[in-house]
Design a protein around this motif. Sequence first.
Motif, mmCIF file in Angstrom:
data_model
loop_
_atom_site.group_PDB
_atom_site.id
_atom_site.type_symbol
_atom_site.label_atom_id
_atom_site.label_comp_id
_atom_site.label_asym_id
_atom_site.label_seq_id
_atom_site.Cartn_x
_atom_site.Cartn_y
_atom_site.Cartn_z
ATOM 1 N N GLY A 344 -81.369 -56.983 120.912
ATOM 2 C CA GLY A 344 -80.415 -58.217 120.701
ATOM 3 C C GLY A 344 -80.220 -58.428 119.188
ATOM 4 O O GLY A 344 -79.324 -59.086 118.732
ATOM 5 N N SER A 345 -81.071 -58.076 118.596
ATOM 6 C CA SER A 345 -81.063 -57.946 117.053
ATOM 7 C C SER A 345 -80.186 -56.716 116.328
ATOM 8 O O SER A 345 -80.200 -56.761 115.057
ATOM 9 C CB SER A 345 -82.242 -58.466 116.353
ATOM 10 N N LYS A 346 -80.030 -55.837 117.104
ATOM 11 C CA LYS A 346 -79.612 -54.524 116.468
ATOM 12 C C LYS A 346 -78.033 -54.399 116.816
ATOM 13 O O LYS A 346 -77.459 -55.358 117.646
ATOM 14 C CB LYS A 346 -80.262 -53.261 117.221
ATOM 15 N N ARG A 347 -77.411 -53.193 116.096
ATOM 16 C CA ARG A 347 -75.932 -53.333 116.221
ATOM 17 C C ARG A 347 -75.749 -51.880 116.621
ATOM 18 O O ARG A 347 -76.573 -50.926 116.589
ATOM 19 C CB ARG A 347 -75.112 -53.314 114.865
ATOM 20 N N PRO A 348 -74.522 -51.228 117.135
ATOM 21 C CA PRO A 348 -74.283 -49.926 117.427
ATOM 22 C C PRO A 348 -74.418 -49.072 116.259
ATOM 23 O O PRO A 348 -74.195 -49.711 114.967
ATOM 24 C CB PRO A 348 -72.674 -50.018 117.715
ATOM 25 N N ASN A 349 -74.920 -47.843 116.555
ATOM 26 C CA ASN A 349 -75.241 -46.942 115.299
ATOM 27 C C ASN A 349 -76.617 -47.134 114.562
ATOM 28 O O ASN A 349 -76.810 -46.432 113.944
ATOM 29 C CB ASN A 349 -74.092 -46.643 114.456
ATOM 30 N N ASP A 350 -77.177 -48.450 114.803
ATOM 31 C CA ASP A 350 -78.578 -48.370 114.445
ATOM 32 C C ASP A 350 -79.286 -47.313 114.929
ATOM 33 O O ASP A 350 -79.199 -47.141 116.340
ATOM 34 C CB ASP A 350 -79.110 -50.001 114.673
#
Length: 465
Positions: A344-350
Amino acid sequence: MKKFASLLFVAILGGGITLGAYKFLEEETGSEITTLASESKFSPVSFNGTPITSTNADFTEAADRTVHAVVHVKNVQVSRQPRSLQDLFYGGGEIRKGLVGAGSGVIISADGYIVTNNHVIDGATELEVSLNDNRTYKAEVVGTDPKADIALIKIDSDGELPYLPFGNSDNVRIGEWALAVGNPFNLTSTVTAGIISAKARDFNELDGNNQSFIQTDAAINPGNSGGALVNINGELIGINTAITSQTGSYVGYAFAVPSNNARKIVEDIMEYGDVQRGILGVSGGSMNSNYAKEYDIDAVEGFYIDSVEPEGGAEKAGLKKGDVIVNIDNVAIRKFADLSGYLGSKRPNDVVEVTYIRGDDKKTTSVKLLKYSSYIIEKPGLEVREISKELLKDYGAQNGVVIAQATNDQLKRYDLSGIVITAIDDQKVKSVDDVKRIVSSKASNEPISISFASKGGEKKQIIFQ
């Protein structure tokens, strides 16, 4: 067949059954659960002193830092009261304003950005924000994430406002001191103290939101929603959101959205206009002794992968059905809430480092997160996602999309996730795009026919008026 049909009808037609989970409104009571990373655009934690950890700690400094940055948020709605039959038919009548709810909010920047709960501001015609020094402002909604129950609002002030810097909720430890600051029962600037009771609490079995909360025994009551949970150094570690009790008031359990998740949401809203969710591309559940026995796995903690989405980041990284994820980026994964909370603390492409168990081996691989793609069918209120070929085979279906969760409050207590939709209005659906195309071509008042399938090939068609 009869079992599946019965379950589905009970779930979808169960609107008259009182829910076990209600949104956090001040006037509501009952047995309930009440809904109260990357480089940051907000100021980092500014505390430079020696951390206080002893049991005789002085809370005054942390409280003083916090009370001035926590505000009272009032949800005002406008209604029109017809005075005649003509007013009723033509929209005339007396305009009335009414306070329908109130909660708290946390100022997170000197220029007036405030984070609060979505349920505090939901449906508001006007928002009124009162500061600790009794100054009052009108607020505008910048963006919301109903799924996480987080909203970002903004007030305009002539000067700089006191604010709280985000702390790192990943560093929160069970047993450390915590302060909850908010406006319970309209009592402004109230500070309560307790400890961190647990991390990664999940209410999935009740509301389908796959949330991951910090649990505290600091007293939180109606009106605390959207307020600050801070550690002994005055660092914002959570947004107070929910309680569970027989009365609707505090009895020892309270829950907060972790600050890392809240910060990521508000930054997404500011930069992209909506929330960017990154996913591994797997489905499954928390590892337990039953899984371990059934699949002969030497582990009782972790996330068991039941299927891998085709062309997803997990598949490209070599993850397979039967693998057990036990660690991501050096964060221990003991259950599903640990996994969903961290992602939940991450984004796409991380890119995340995933450690997993396969047979007798423990391996680590890099996985690039893809963007979460879903669509909400407003009638009857279901969120759908793409489905893997493996899952289609388990359901005995040739095509379809899978229900991720119910979005209708009356359906959230039922476990509808995992049921497959194979057709809408007798048109086969093979993707989320097919669902969008069919649903968007219909008028909102038209009935809609949905064909369902569950594991084992059981099928049912229901028409929603």
